[in-house]
Design a protein around this motif. Structure first.
Motif, PDB file in Angstrom:
ATOM      1  N   SER A 152      37.146  38.018  31.775  1.00 61.55           N
ATOM      2  CA  SER A 152      36.302  38.933  31.012  1.00 61.55           C
ATOM      3  C   SER A 152      37.115  40.082  30.409  1.00 61.55           C
ATOM      4  CB  SER A 152      35.186  39.489  31.898  1.00 61.55           C
ATOM      5  OG  SER A 152      34.360  40.367  31.167  1.00 61.55           O
ATOM      6  N   HIS A 153      37.777  40.871  31.269  1.00 60.67           N
ATOM      7  CA  HIS A 153      38.463  42.078  30.785  1.00 60.67           C
ATOM      8  C   HIS A 153      39.750  41.741  30.043  1.00 60.67           C
ATOM      9  CE1 HIS A 153      39.616  46.514  31.707  1.00 60.67           C
ATOM     10  NE2 HIS A 153      40.103  46.113  30.552  1.00 60.67           N
TER      11      HIS A 153
ATOM     12  N   ARG B 125      38.951  38.870  27.090  1.00 68.66           N
ATOM     13  CA  ARG B 125      37.968  39.148  26.044  1.00 68.66           C
ATOM     14  C   ARG B 125      37.649  40.625  25.868  1.00 68.66           C
ATOM     15  NH1 ARG B 125      32.970  35.573  27.569  1.00 68.66           N
ATOM     16  NH2 ARG B 125      33.572  36.242  29.675  1.00 68.66           N
TER      17      ARG B 125
ATOM     18  N   ARG C  98      36.190  42.695  27.782  1.00 66.95           N
ATOM     19  CA  ARG C  98      34.867  43.067  28.281  1.00 66.95           C
ATOM     20  C   ARG C  98      35.003  43.566  29.707  1.00 66.95           C
ATOM     21  NH1 ARG C  98      31.251  37.847  26.203  1.00 66.95           N
ATOM     22  NH2 ARG C  98      31.604  38.182  23.950  1.00 66.95           N
TER      23      ARG C  98
END
Length: 409
Positions: free
Chosen positions: A392-393, A396, A398
């Motif tokens: 995620s981080h 992407r 996020r």
């Protein structure tokens, strides 16, 4: 070094000095550090080894390990002109690691070269040599000096360049002495030379405030030559860098004495890592400084061979620091560290370096994971969370909101 404060021979037994230079791809620059180490050893009468932050061997940890079996005390002396991030962050971090590796070895961290009377005398002599080359005499001609340093993102270091320039001016008969920089900050060398030309001095001496005759010194000399061609009514010439002049041993001897006696004085009142300065608020705080140092080290470890830029970075997009100090380790941070590393290796999109770090001052809320340059700290991270942080981080951009403990922006 004053004879009143000189140590007795018996007090020097079982003691060594580690002279830490930056390190360069140019072996000539590295040999300069080793030459100064050998000369300092002759001056002090105790072992003096050379070590490097990067790009050359041995590294600080390797050099300390080599001394650990032979002496009980090591004083670290910085072959750095000013106190910027290397002096304030990178070397102290390496010293802290060395102390942990060698608990029976006393390691004292000294200061940088800084502003010292011997350096002022050396710069004055460099200016006189350039004057002789031009055939001018400051007593009879209007001579301006431009003192050109590398430039730093640390205002404390840049301020010392201006202080050095002012001290070079005071008590001498120069018509003008100005501080300038070859990069990072302003005023630039080109801007300063054009401003000096408007005062129409007879001669301009451009002094490279550099230790060696490397890439940046070459740029400074080129700038002086271009200025000389552009302004035919002003004689201009560059001076030589500091080199291995014996007067540097006077400075290094004083810095060694300060380190071994615990009397090192750093400019903490104007240090951007210690106090909140206007425009540098994001840098204040020990954790920020430590993580920036880790990121800087990772950047240098990853960068490619760049011949025309001695300080270019080929850094990863993210640097992930995992606390493996006692409390976090007991909560499982070593497993988190290894899982993060594996997840990064498995990812096709991730450009990150994962390293261990010591205490992040959040004991009880760990395991702690800090992601830089985003300044996001995750707390209570479990091994199973590592894949989410990466996918995620890091992949992407996020943030994993349910794990966020703090942000440092």
């Amino acid at each position: 070094m004053s004879s009143e404060t000189a140590p007795t021979p018996s007090s020097l037994s079982n003691e060594a000095v580690l002279l830490v230079g930056h390190g360069s791809r140019r072996e000539k620059s590295n040999e300069q550090v080793r030459t100064l180490a050998a000369d300092l050893e002759s001056r002090l009468g105790i072992p003096v080894d050379a070590a490097f932050l990067e790009l050359a061997s041995p590294a600080i940890d390797e050099a300390v390990a080599g001394l650990a079996g032979a002496v009980s005390r090591v004083s670290v002396v910085h072959l750095s002109l000013f106190a910027a991030s290397h002096v304030k962050n990178d070397v102290p971090l390496a010293v802290k690691r060395a102390r942990a590796e060698h608990p029976d070895l006393e390691i004292r961290n000294g200061a940088h070269l800084g502003v010292h009377p011997a350096i002022l005398d050396l710069l004055d002599d460099r200016a006189r040599a350039a004057e002789r080359e031009l055939g001018v005499d400051r007593a009879d001609d209007e001579v301006a000096v431009v003192l050109c340093a590398r430039g730093s993102s640390d205002p404390d270091a840049n301020a010392d360049v201006h202080k050095l320039a002012r001290l070079l001016y005071e008590g001498r008969v120069f018509d003008d002495v100005r501080a300038t920089f070859i990069g990072v900050t302003e005023p630039t060398l080109d801007e300063t030379l054009h401003a000096v030309a408007r005062e129409r001095p007879d001669a301009v001496i451009v002094l490279p405030y550099m230790l060696g005759d490397g890439v940046l010194t070459g740029r400074i000399k080129d700038g002086a030559a271009e200025f000389d061609e552009e302004y035919p009514y002003v004689e201009a010439a560059p001076g030589e860098p500091l080199g291995t002049d014996p007067r540097l041993l006077d400075v290094l001897g004083d810095r060694w004495q300060e380190a071994r006696t615990g009397s090192v004085e750093m400019s903490c009142d104007t240090c951007k890592y210690k106090v909140e300065l206007d425009g540098y608020e994001a840098d204040e705080g020990g954790a920020r400084a430590m993580l920036r140092a880790l990121t800087h080290s990772a950047a240098h470890a990853d960068r490619e061979n760049v011949d025309d830029d001695p300080h270019a970075h080929d850094a990863p997009s993210h640097h992930v620091a995992v606390c493996t100090n006692q409390t976090c380790a007991a909560d499982g941070s070593p497993a988190v560290l290894e899982r993060l590393r594996q997840a990064v290796r498995d990812s096709d999109a991730c450009d990150a370096r994962v390293t261990r770090t010591s205490c992040l001052d959040q004991c009880g809320d760990g395991p702690m994971v800090a992601v830089y340059p985003d300044g996001v700290w995750y707390g209570g991270v479990e091994e199973a969370d590592a894949d989410r942080i990466v996918s995620s981080h890091l992949d992407r951009e996020r943030i994993v909101s349910d794990l966020v403990h703090d942000t440092l922006q």
